[in-house]
Design a protein around this motif. Structure first.
Motif, PDB file in Angstrom:
ATOM      1  N   TYR A  26       0.731  -1.172   0.023  1.00  0.00           N
ATOM      2  CA  TYR A  26      -0.093  -0.157   0.053  1.00  0.00           C
ATOM      3  C   TYR A  26       0.902   1.236   0.112  1.00  0.00           C
ATOM      4  O   TYR A  26       1.832   1.295   0.850  1.00  0.00           O
ATOM      5  N   VAL A  27       0.701   2.212  -0.840  1.00  0.00           N
ATOM      6  CA  VAL A  27       1.413   3.366  -0.901  1.00  0.00           C
ATOM      7  C   VAL A  27       0.748   4.610  -0.732  1.00  0.00           C
ATOM      8  O   VAL A  27      -0.454   4.960  -0.973  1.00  0.00           O
ATOM      9  N   GLY A  28       1.194   5.460  -0.098  1.00  0.00           N
ATOM     10  CA  GLY A  28       0.738   6.904   0.635  1.00  0.00           C
ATOM     11  C   GLY A  28       0.373   7.610  -0.312  1.00  0.00           C
ATOM     12  O   GLY A  28       0.932   7.725  -1.640  1.00  0.00           O
ATOM     13  N   ILE A  29      -0.476   8.655  -0.230  1.00  0.00           N
ATOM     14  CA  ILE A  29      -0.729   9.881  -1.285  1.00  0.00           C
ATOM     15  C   ILE A  29       0.069  11.087  -0.869  1.00  0.00           C
ATOM     16  O   ILE A  29       0.503  11.281   0.038  1.00  0.00           O
ATOM     17  N   THR A  30       0.312  11.548  -2.390  1.00  0.00           N
ATOM     18  CA  THR A  30       1.052  12.973  -1.996  1.00  0.00           C
ATOM     19  C   THR A  30       0.151  14.040  -2.818  1.00  0.00           C
ATOM     20  O   THR A  30      -0.212  13.823  -3.739  1.00  0.00           O
ATOM     21  N   TYR A  31       0.074  14.910  -1.927  1.00  0.00           N
ATOM     22  CA  TYR A  31      -0.919  16.242  -2.558  1.00  0.00           C
ATOM     23  C   TYR A  31       0.119  17.145  -3.075  1.00  0.00           C
ATOM     24  O   TYR A  31       1.057  17.472  -2.531  1.00  0.00           O
ATOM     25  N   VAL A  32      -0.279  17.514  -4.375  1.00  0.00           N
ATOM     26  CA  VAL A  32       0.372  18.705  -5.118  1.00  0.00           C
ATOM     27  C   VAL A  32       0.008  20.170  -4.669  1.00  0.00           C
ATOM     28  O   VAL A  32      -0.858  20.798  -5.476  1.00  0.00           O
ATOM     29  N   LYS A  33       0.039  20.437  -3.525  1.00  0.00           N
ATOM     30  CA  LYS A  33      -0.469  21.764  -2.853  1.00  0.00           C
ATOM     31  C   LYS A  33      -0.100  22.855  -3.665  1.00  0.00           C
ATOM     32  O   LYS A  33      -0.824  23.904  -3.956  1.00  0.00           O
ATOM     33  N   SER A  34       1.213  22.781  -3.860  1.00  0.00           N
ATOM     34  CA  SER A  34       1.686  24.099  -4.866  1.00  0.00           C
ATOM     35  C   SER A  34       1.026  24.279  -6.172  1.00  0.00           C
ATOM     36  O   SER A  34       1.105  25.421  -6.644  1.00  0.00           O
ATOM     37  N   ALA A  35       0.343  23.220  -6.634  1.00  0.00           N
ATOM     38  CA  ALA A  35      -0.301  23.392  -7.795  1.00  0.00           C
ATOM     39  C   ALA A  35      -1.723  24.011  -7.834  1.00  0.00           C
ATOM     40  O   ALA A  35      -2.172  24.739  -8.877  1.00  0.00           O
ATOM     41  N   VAL A  36      -2.289  24.593  -6.575  1.00  0.00           N
ATOM     42  CA  VAL A  36      -3.409  25.157  -6.548  1.00  0.00           C
ATOM     43  C   VAL A  36      -3.139  26.432  -6.968  1.00  0.00           C
ATOM     44  O   VAL A  36      -3.937  27.254  -7.549  1.00  0.00           O
ATOM     45  N   ALA A  37      -2.103  27.097  -6.569  1.00  0.00           N
ATOM     46  CA  ALA A  37      -1.749  28.560  -7.238  1.00  0.00           C
ATOM     47  C   ALA A  37      -1.496  28.786  -8.738  1.00  0.00           C
ATOM     48  O   ALA A  37      -2.121  29.845  -9.045  1.00  0.00           O
ATOM     49  N   LYS A  38      -1.452  27.404  -9.339  1.00  0.00           N
ATOM     50  CA  LYS A  38      -1.397  27.531 -10.787  1.00  0.00           C
ATOM     51  C   LYS A  38      -2.774  27.243 -11.337  1.00  0.00           C
ATOM     52  O   LYS A  38      -2.835  27.210 -12.812  1.00  0.00           O
ATOM     53  N   GLY A  45     -11.707  22.053  -6.514  1.00  0.00           N
ATOM     54  CA  GLY A  45     -10.725  23.251  -6.282  1.00  0.00           C
ATOM     55  C   GLY A  45      -9.832  22.473  -5.407  1.00  0.00           C
ATOM     56  O   GLY A  45      -8.977  23.277  -4.975  1.00  0.00           O
ATOM     57  N   SER A  46      -9.879  21.268  -5.019  1.00  0.00           N
ATOM     58  CA  SER A  46      -8.858  20.729  -4.089  1.00  0.00           C
ATOM     59  C   SER A  46      -7.624  20.528  -5.042  1.00  0.00           C
ATOM     60  O   SER A  46      -7.697  20.098  -6.276  1.00  0.00           O
ATOM     61  N   PRO A  47      -6.637  20.245  -4.236  1.00  0.00           N
ATOM     62  CA  PRO A  47      -5.013  20.094  -4.959  1.00  0.00           C
ATOM     63  C   PRO A  47      -5.081  18.564  -5.703  1.00  0.00           C
ATOM     64  O   PRO A  47      -5.613  17.506  -5.226  1.00  0.00           O
ATOM     65  N   PRO A  48      -4.372  18.356  -6.722  1.00  0.00           N
ATOM     66  CA  PRO A  48      -4.297  16.996  -7.313  1.00  0.00           C
ATOM     67  C   PRO A  48      -3.259  16.332  -6.696  1.00  0.00           C
ATOM     68  O   PRO A  48      -2.701  16.953  -5.731  1.00  0.00           O
ATOM     69  N   ALA A  49      -3.324  14.845  -6.864  1.00  0.00           N
ATOM     70  CA  ALA A  49      -2.594  14.055  -5.762  1.00  0.00           C
ATOM     71  C   ALA A  49      -2.117  12.855  -6.756  1.00  0.00           C
ATOM     72  O   ALA A  49      -2.621  12.598  -7.865  1.00  0.00           O
ATOM     73  N   TYR A  50      -1.101  12.136  -6.082  1.00  0.00           N
ATOM     74  CA  TYR A  50      -0.615  10.747  -6.755  1.00  0.00           C
ATOM     75  C   TYR A  50       0.209  10.280  -5.567  1.00  0.00           C
ATOM     76  O   TYR A  50       0.143  10.322  -4.755  1.00  0.00           O
ATOM     77  N   HIS A  51       0.520   8.835  -6.127  1.00  0.00           N
ATOM     78  CA  HIS A  51       0.925   7.882  -5.010  1.00  0.00           C
ATOM     79  C   HIS A  51       2.230   7.269  -5.888  1.00  0.00           C
ATOM     80  O   HIS A  51       2.300   6.998  -7.116  1.00  0.00           O
ATOM     81  N   TRP A  52       3.448   7.291  -5.189  1.00  0.00           N
ATOM     82  CA  TRP A  52       4.681   6.973  -5.574  1.00  0.00           C
ATOM     83  C   TRP A  52       5.278   6.038  -4.807  1.00  0.00           C
ATOM     84  O   TRP A  52       5.331   6.436  -3.646  1.00  0.00           O
ATOM     85  N   ASP A  53       5.698   5.032  -5.485  1.00  0.00           N
ATOM     86  CA  ASP A  53       6.688   4.008  -4.776  1.00  0.00           C
ATOM     87  C   ASP A  53       8.250   4.260  -5.552  1.00  0.00           C
ATOM     88  O   ASP A  53       8.068   3.909  -6.740  1.00  0.00           O
TER      89      ASP A  53
END
Length: 312
Positions: A26-38, A45-53
């Motif tokens: 199981y892989v944790g989520i990463t929110y791209v919070k800096s993307a909101v300003a773009k 309107g919430s930030p995009p997200a991805y999971h990375w192993d």
């Protein structure tokens, strides 16, 4: 009788153990919070997200980027409904997801990619990552920014090692499989020269055919998606320069022009396309296709002929 029951339970136990093994980690989520300003945000309107192993060993400089699937929304009503789910808001996404199949980290189950950097981009825009409308209606607060999400995630991954990629595979399933076709060449352009790039579309080859009533149901549906999300400018120019933008949401008009090596995996009888493109409920008010859509063994020779003629 006892031996029979014991054998049955043993089979179930073995199957469960095998499933747990093949599911991977199981892989944790990463929110791209800096993307909101773009303005790169989900429908709500919430930030995009991805999971990375992270990759390791010989796979440390190899990357597999996978688009999550999940259909589309083609009007304000369907997008408002979608906004209340994980397919429209990162606030509703699970914090961890299982990496299985080509995302698995175990060599016996995924010998080709087990030690690569494996990324799953979460799907929360409803346009196969193609939308980009600047204006936001305050009455609905819907954001159509799928293309920005795609770029924001890649920009976030580049300094984390993607910029050094020696090998890269862009994949996706269903609506994500369509995205892997539409963004295949642009993905290659975002990486350094010399990177070996390939793309894989799993169950994403949606075809433009008329339904059983003779109506262009899916063509109308895809046109509504492209129009609502402002997708035209983000579809491959090689297609939109000669065809209507909505046609360029269909792989049959895009795939032949893709310059990057592209692998297409699709079932000969695609059950989703049979149910939703060939014989949607609106085209079959009497339910003639109902039994066939539930089980292909129930299809009449004429229905089979109709499916075969579509060349799924």
């Amino acid at each position: 009788m006892v031996d029979s029951r014991l054998g049955h339970w043993l089979k179930l136990l073995v199957s469960l153990m095998l499933l747990l093994k093949t599911q991977g980690l199981y892989v944790g989520i990463t929110y791209v919070k800096s993307a909101v300003a773009k303005g790169a945000v989900c429908l709500d309107g919430s930030p995009p997200a991805y999971h990375w192993d992270k990759g390791f060993g010989t796979g440390i400089n190899s990357w597999l980027i996978h688009f999550e699937g999940g259909g589309w929304c083609n009007n304000v009503t369907s997008c408002l409904s979608r906004k209340k789910t994980h397919l429209g808001s990162s606030k509703l996404m699970g914090q961890q997801i299982a990496f299985s199949g080509i995302m698995n980290n175990k060599r016996p189950f995924n010998p080709d990619f087990y030690n690569w950097n494996r990324v799953k981009i979460r799907y929360c825009d409803g346009s196969s990552f193609t939308g980009d409308v600047q204006a936001v209606n305050p009455a609905t607060n819907l954001h159509f920014r799928g293309a920005r999400i795609w770029l924001a995630v890649i920009e976030d991954l580049l300094p984390k090692g993607l910029k050094n990629a020696e090998n890269a595979l862009l994949s996706g399933c269903s609506a994500g499989g369509l995205a892997s076709i539409l963004h295949c060449d642009s993905f290659r352009a975002l990486l350094r020269m010399g990177t070996k790039v390939k793309c894989l579309s799993d169950a994403g080859y949606f075809i433009k055919v008329k339904d059983v009533s003779g109506a262009p149901h899916v063509q109308t549906y895809f046109n509504e998606i492209v129009t609502l999300h402002g997708s035209a400018k983000n579809l491959p120019l090689s297609c939109t320069s000669v065809l209507k933008p909505s046609f360029c949401f269909f792989p049959q008009y895009v795939a032949p022009q893709v310059r990057t090596p592209l692998f297409i995996l699709n079932a000969a009888y695609d059950s989703w396309q049979i149910r939703n493109i060939l014989a949607p409920s609106i085209a079959d008010p009497l339910g003639v296709w109902k039994s066939c859509k539930l089980d292909i063994n129930n299809c009449s020779p004429l229905q089979l002929k109709s499916m075969q003629g579509c060349s799924f």
